[in-house]
Scaffold this motif. Structure first.
Motif, PDB file in Angstrom:
ATOM      1  N   ALA A  25      -2.696  13.749 -18.152  1.00 14.32           N
ATOM      2  CA  ALA A  25      -2.778  14.425 -16.957  1.00 14.32           C
ATOM      3  C   ALA A  25      -3.012  13.672 -15.681  1.00 14.32           C
ATOM      4  CB  ALA A  25      -3.749  15.557 -17.188  1.00 14.32           C
ATOM      5  N   VAL A  26      -3.644  12.459 -15.747  1.00 11.94           N
ATOM      6  CA  VAL A  26      -4.057  11.689 -14.670  1.00 11.94           C
ATOM      7  C   VAL A  26      -2.857  10.897 -14.420  1.00 11.94           C
ATOM      8  CG1 VAL A  26      -5.313   9.490 -14.146  1.00 11.94           C
ATOM      9  CG2 VAL A  26      -6.555  11.363 -15.322  1.00 11.94           C
ATOM     10  N   ASP A  27      -1.961  10.441 -15.311  1.00  9.28           N
ATOM     11  CA  ASP A  27      -0.680   9.883 -15.011  1.00  9.28           C
ATOM     12  C   ASP A  27       0.248  10.935 -14.365  1.00  9.28           C
ATOM     13  OD1 ASP A  27      -1.630   7.576 -16.224  1.00  9.28           O
ATOM     14  OD2 ASP A  27      -0.921   7.980 -18.105  1.00  9.28           O
ATOM     15  N   ARG A  28       0.228  11.990 -15.007  1.00 11.75           N
ATOM     16  CA  ARG A  28       1.258  12.822 -14.251  1.00 11.75           C
ATOM     17  C   ARG A  28       0.736  13.507 -12.674  1.00 11.75           C
ATOM     18  NH1 ARG A  28       3.201  17.274 -19.164  1.00 11.75           N
ATOM     19  NH2 ARG A  28       4.304  15.691 -20.430  1.00 11.75           N
ATOM     20  N   SER A  29      -0.343  13.406 -12.369  1.00 11.77           N
ATOM     21  CA  SER A  29      -0.717  13.485 -10.917  1.00 11.77           C
ATOM     22  C   SER A  29      -0.415  12.563 -10.017  1.00 11.77           C
ATOM     23  CB  SER A  29      -2.171  13.785 -10.871  1.00 11.77           C
ATOM     24  OG  SER A  29      -2.761  12.537 -10.951  1.00 11.77           O
ATOM     25  N   ARG A  30       0.152  11.353 -10.493  1.00 11.83           N
ATOM     26  CA  ARG A  30       0.524  10.025  -9.575  1.00 11.83           C
ATOM     27  C   ARG A  30      -0.259   9.953  -8.516  1.00 11.83           C
ATOM     28  NH1 ARG A  30       7.004  11.764  -9.321  1.00 11.83           N
ATOM     29  NH2 ARG A  30       7.370  11.738 -11.678  1.00 11.83           N
ATOM     30  N   GLY A  31      -1.667   9.936  -8.799  1.00 17.21           N
ATOM     31  CA  GLY A  31      -2.494   9.673  -7.823  1.00 17.21           C
ATOM     32  C   GLY A  31      -3.071  10.883  -6.831  1.00 17.21           C
ATOM     33  N   GLN A  32      -2.485  12.136  -7.111  1.00 15.78           N
ATOM     34  CA  GLN A  32      -2.896  13.157  -6.489  1.00 15.78           C
ATOM     35  C   GLN A  32      -3.838  14.000  -7.214  1.00 15.78           C
ATOM     36  OE1 GLN A  32       0.420  15.399  -5.091  1.00 15.78           O
ATOM     37  NE2 GLN A  32       1.838  13.726  -5.429  1.00 15.78           N
ATOM     38  N   LEU A  33      -4.318  13.375  -8.069  1.00 17.73           N
ATOM     39  CA  LEU A  33      -5.677  14.363  -8.678  1.00 17.73           C
ATOM     40  C   LEU A  33      -6.970  14.623  -7.756  1.00 17.73           C
ATOM     41  CD1 LEU A  33      -6.792  15.634 -11.533  1.00 17.73           C
ATOM     42  CD2 LEU A  33      -7.821  13.419 -11.971  1.00 17.73           C
ATOM     43  N   GLU A  34      -7.278  15.756  -7.520  1.00 12.58           N
ATOM     44  CA  GLU A  34      -8.385  15.980  -6.750  1.00 12.58           C
ATOM     45  C   GLU A  34      -9.482  16.924  -7.366  1.00 12.58           C
ATOM     46  OE1 GLU A  34      -6.736  18.573  -3.358  1.00 12.58           O
ATOM     47  OE2 GLU A  34      -5.610  17.119  -2.938  1.00 12.58           O
ATOM     48  N   VAL A  35      -9.235  17.411  -8.566  1.00 16.00           N
ATOM     49  CA  VAL A  35     -10.382  18.082  -9.266  1.00 16.00           C
ATOM     50  C   VAL A  35     -10.308  17.614 -10.879  1.00 16.00           C
ATOM     51  CG1 VAL A  35     -11.300  20.317 -10.171  1.00 16.00           C
ATOM     52  CG2 VAL A  35     -10.423  19.869  -7.767  1.00 16.00           C
ATOM     53  N   PHE A  36     -11.366  17.365 -11.373  1.00 15.43           N
ATOM     54  CA  PHE A  36     -11.392  16.877 -12.998  1.00 15.43           C
ATOM     55  C   PHE A  36     -12.660  17.504 -13.564  1.00 15.43           C
ATOM     56  CE2 PHE A  36     -12.493  14.355 -16.367  1.00 15.43           C
ATOM     57  CZ  PHE A  36     -11.500  14.643 -17.205  1.00 15.43           C
ATOM     58  N   VAL A  37     -12.503  18.671 -14.501  1.00 19.54           N
ATOM     59  CA  VAL A  37     -13.592  19.072 -15.075  1.00 19.54           C
ATOM     60  C   VAL A  37     -13.430  18.968 -16.658  1.00 19.54           C
ATOM     61  CG1 VAL A  37     -15.012  21.121 -15.391  1.00 19.54           C
ATOM     62  CG2 VAL A  37     -13.873  20.979 -13.116  1.00 19.54           C
TER      63      VAL A  37
END
Length: 310
Positions: free
Chosen positions: A113-125
């Motif tokens: 999931a982190v890889d697919r966000s390509r640096g755009q991850l804003e929320v992780f729960v």
């Protein structure tokens, strides 16, 4: 004699309309779901959530896989509210809901999931399966991270958590629920320094709370270093009136404060006067020092850490 002329519409010959009604057995046209536009697929996938997508929805066909890799879909990754997570009971044991899923697999899913966000991850729960190593992976690849929620993550230590927040200067929302290896004044002070934009902090340190359960380590004084807080909910700590006063001094912008499960707090007139400017205030029941508490009322409530908003 000449044959009579057959007029169009007479019900005979080539010009007659085709039969209608129950006699028409032509198949209805089928819908090809693989031809849906990517934005429509992405809207559906958002409602499914990260685990459902990674467990198979994104593998149905080539177009669905393409949609499942869109970075916008992975800005928010919630891996705490799924039955396979709730049913994992030990470190290596598989979930009875799906025997292929265990904590190792869930950590691999989180990295995908982190890889697919390509640096755009804003929320992780996430719940139960997070470790220091996974937090390091997230912190190294998620410069835009704004919200983190960890629930029952015994695999995360103070060191791993502190390293994460040091990489998250944009963090606005932090939730820690029953993470036994995260806590203490130094950790929360470091969080306040590293995350100047932090606006909401929700903390539950243990499930059942008595004042004599453990020695207070002054963690509330660490919270006082989170100067930009607007919302603060603390459950299960041993904060005193004096420590709470330090929090109010250090967090002058507080608009919402919930301390409903504290046994050391005396909700007297002086404390209420100090909290007069807070819009949403929940304090312990007013009591004298020798008053008895109803254990079931104050310690067994189901607190929703995810449904409220500022």
């Amino acid at each position: 004699m000449a044959s009579p002329v057959r007029r169009p519409g007479s019900g005979e010959g080539m010009d007659a309309p085709p039969p209608t009604g129950t006699g028409d057995d032509s198949p209805e046209p089928t819908r090809d779901w693989s031809e849906l536009p990517l934005d429509a697929l992405a809207s559906v996938f958002v409602k499914l959530g990260a685990i459902e997508i990674l467990m198979g929805a994104g593998l149905v066909c080539r177009s669905w896989l393409h949609a499942a890799k869109l970075p916008d879909l992975w800005r928010s990754v919630d891996m705490a509210r799924h039955k396979v997570v709730d049913n994992i009971v030990d470190i290596f044991g598989a979930s009875p809901v799906d025997p292929k899923i265990n904590r190792v697999v869930l950590r691999a899913m989180a990295r995908f999931a982190v890889d697919r966000s390509r640096g755009q991850l804003e929320v992780f729960v996430a719940k139960r399966f997070v470790t220091d190593q996974l937090l390091e992976y997230i912190g190294d690849r998620s410069p835009a991270l704004k919200a983190v929620g960890l629930v029952s993550c015994a695999g995360v230590s103070n060191e791993g958590f502190t390293q994460l927040v040091a990489r998250c200067p944009l963090l606005e929302d932090l939730m820690l629920v029953l993470c036994p290896r995260i806590g203490g004044r130094d950790v929360y002070e470091a969080t306040g320094r590293a995350c100047p934009q932090l606006r909401r902090f929700r903390l539950r340190t243990r499930e059942f709370c008595f004042a004599a359960d453990r020695y207070s380590d002054g963690e509330a004084l660490g919270v006082a270093a989170m100067h930009g807080l607007r919302t603060l909910a603390l459950y299960g700590s041993d904060v005193t009136n004096d420590e709470l006063a330090a929090v109010l001094d250090g967090c002058p912008h507080l608009e919402s404060l919930d301390l409903s499960e504290y046994f050391n707090i005396v909700a007297d007139d002086a404390l209420r006067a100090r909290c007069a400017g807070i819009k949403s205030l929940v304090l312990p029941l007013r009591r004298e020092v020798d008053d008895e508490y109803e254990y079931e009322t104050l310690c067994s409530r189901d607190v929703d850490f995810g449904g409220d908003s500022d």
